[in-house]
Design a protein around this motif. Structure first.
Motif, mmCIF file in Angstrom:
data_model
loop_
_atom_site.group_PDB
_atom_site.id
_atom_site.type_symbol
_atom_site.label_atom_id
_atom_site.label_comp_id
_atom_site.label_asym_id
_atom_site.label_seq_id
_atom_site.Cartn_x
_atom_site.Cartn_y
_atom_site.Cartn_z
ATOM 1 N N UNK A 95 67.108 35.782 -1.051
ATOM 2 C CA UNK A 95 67.383 36.555 0.160
ATOM 3 C C UNK A 95 66.581 36.010 1.332
ATOM 4 N N UNK A 96 65.847 36.879 2.024
ATOM 5 C CA UNK A 96 65.024 36.458 3.163
ATOM 6 C C UNK A 96 63.615 36.042 2.754
ATOM 7 N N UNK A 97 63.346 36.070 1.466
ATOM 8 C CA UNK A 97 62.018 35.702 0.972
ATOM 9 C C UNK A 97 61.855 34.185 0.946
ATOM 10 N N UNK A 98 60.737 33.704 1.488
ATOM 11 C CA UNK A 98 60.411 32.282 1.460
ATOM 12 C C UNK A 98 59.033 32.102 0.835
ATOM 13 N N UNK A 99 58.956 31.228 -0.164
ATOM 14 C CA UNK A 99 57.675 30.895 -0.782
ATOM 15 C C UNK A 99 57.141 29.600 -0.180
ATOM 16 N N UNK A 100 55.830 29.555 -0.005
ATOM 17 C CA UNK A 100 55.155 28.330 0.404
ATOM 18 C C UNK A 100 54.108 28.013 -0.652
ATOM 19 N N UNK A 101 54.124 26.769 -1.118
ATOM 20 C CA UNK A 101 53.198 26.407 -2.175
ATOM 21 C C UNK A 101 52.834 24.943 -2.127
ATOM 22 N N UNK A 102 51.863 24.591 -2.950
ATOM 23 C CA UNK A 102 51.382 23.217 -3.038
ATOM 24 C C UNK A 102 52.020 22.560 -4.257
ATOM 25 N N UNK A 103 52.714 21.464 -4.023
ATOM 26 C CA UNK A 103 53.370 20.718 -5.090
ATOM 27 C C UNK A 103 52.454 19.577 -5.524
ATOM 28 N N UNK A 104 51.969 19.633 -6.765
ATOM 29 C CA UNK A 104 51.008 18.654 -7.275
ATOM 30 C C UNK A 104 51.654 17.637 -8.212
ATOM 31 N N UNK A 105 52.966 17.528 -8.156
ATOM 32 C CA UNK A 105 53.675 16.611 -9.063
ATOM 33 C C UNK A 105 53.197 15.168 -8.886
#
Length: 232
Positions: free
Chosen positions: A85-95
């Motif tokens: 929906x209107x939810x947005x996640x922000x995160x750190x990608x350590x791949x």
């Protein structure tokens, strides 16, 4: 409404790891005194990736990313996109390994913030929504009641925490020796408007934290998960 990128996080004035285009918040203590609770989280050394119903974005939100180091994350996004929906996640990608190689990873993507329209969610809300989508959170190092703090105590606490190794195991990939974390991020534990971002989030970064160069994307390598590293 189109997705907008994560805001520029201003440094504490005593943060040593700055570059020429970084900004400082010299009024940080005035801002923090309006909080009830201050949260200290580890600043992870990866790529800032946003998960929204429109796609997976890197730092720029001009178009969804197609980088090879986000392939696994984009697969996971494909299973959750219709529920965001209107939810947005922000995160750190350590791949991919950057200036720090993490040796205790069970996952690659760690959420540090979430937004719904014009509001950055409280830490409690971020944790709740992240758990619904099976997304781990960045390590929380400490939480303080602001009424128990002074500016001096805050600075001492931040500097002490920044000298510790990463909760996720930190190694200098050039020397393969243990190193400190990249730094930490302090934020208002409560929700706040998007327009007030720079008055609610602050960072401290170690000196000389960026060790990669412009050729990084051509020679990058995947970070091994903990069970790939054996027991040595």
């Amino acid at each position: 409404m189109e997705s907008t990128k994560y805001g520029r996080t201003y440094h504490f004035p005593f943060s040593p790891g700055t570059s020429s285009d970084d900004r400082f918040n010299h009024e940080y203590w005035t801002d923090i005194q309006s909080f009830s609770q201050l949260l200290y989280t580890e600043k992870l050394d990866g790529e800032n990736n946003c998960l929204s119903k429109r796609g997976v974005f890197a730092r720029s939100h001009a178009a969804p990313t197609t980088s090879p180091w986000t392939a696994q994350l984009r697969e996971h996004w494909g299973r959750m996109k219709n529920d965001l929906g209107d939810l947005e996640f922000f995160g750190e990608n350590l791949y991919a390994v950057h200036s720090i190689e993490y040796t205790q990873l069970e996952h690659y993507y760690f959420v540090f913030a979430a937004r719904i329209k014009e509001v950055w969610l409280s830490w409690e809300e971020v944790t709740f929504y992240a758990s619904l989508f099976d997304l781990p959170m960045v390590p929380v190092l400490r939480s303080d009641r602001v009424q128990d703090l002074t500016a001096t105590l805050l600075e001492e606490t931040v500097k002490h925490l920044a000298l510790q190794p990463s909760i996720l195991g930190s190694m200098d990939p050039r020397t393969e020796t243990s190193c400190t974390s990249e730094g930490l991020v302090c934020r208002n534990a409560a929700a706040y408007p998007v327009s007030e971002f720079q008055h609610n989030v602050f960072k401290y970064v170690r000196k000389g934290h960026v060790q990669t160069d412009e050729h990084w994307t051509k020679s990058w390598k995947r970070t091994k998960l903990i069970w790939e590293r054996g027991t040595n």
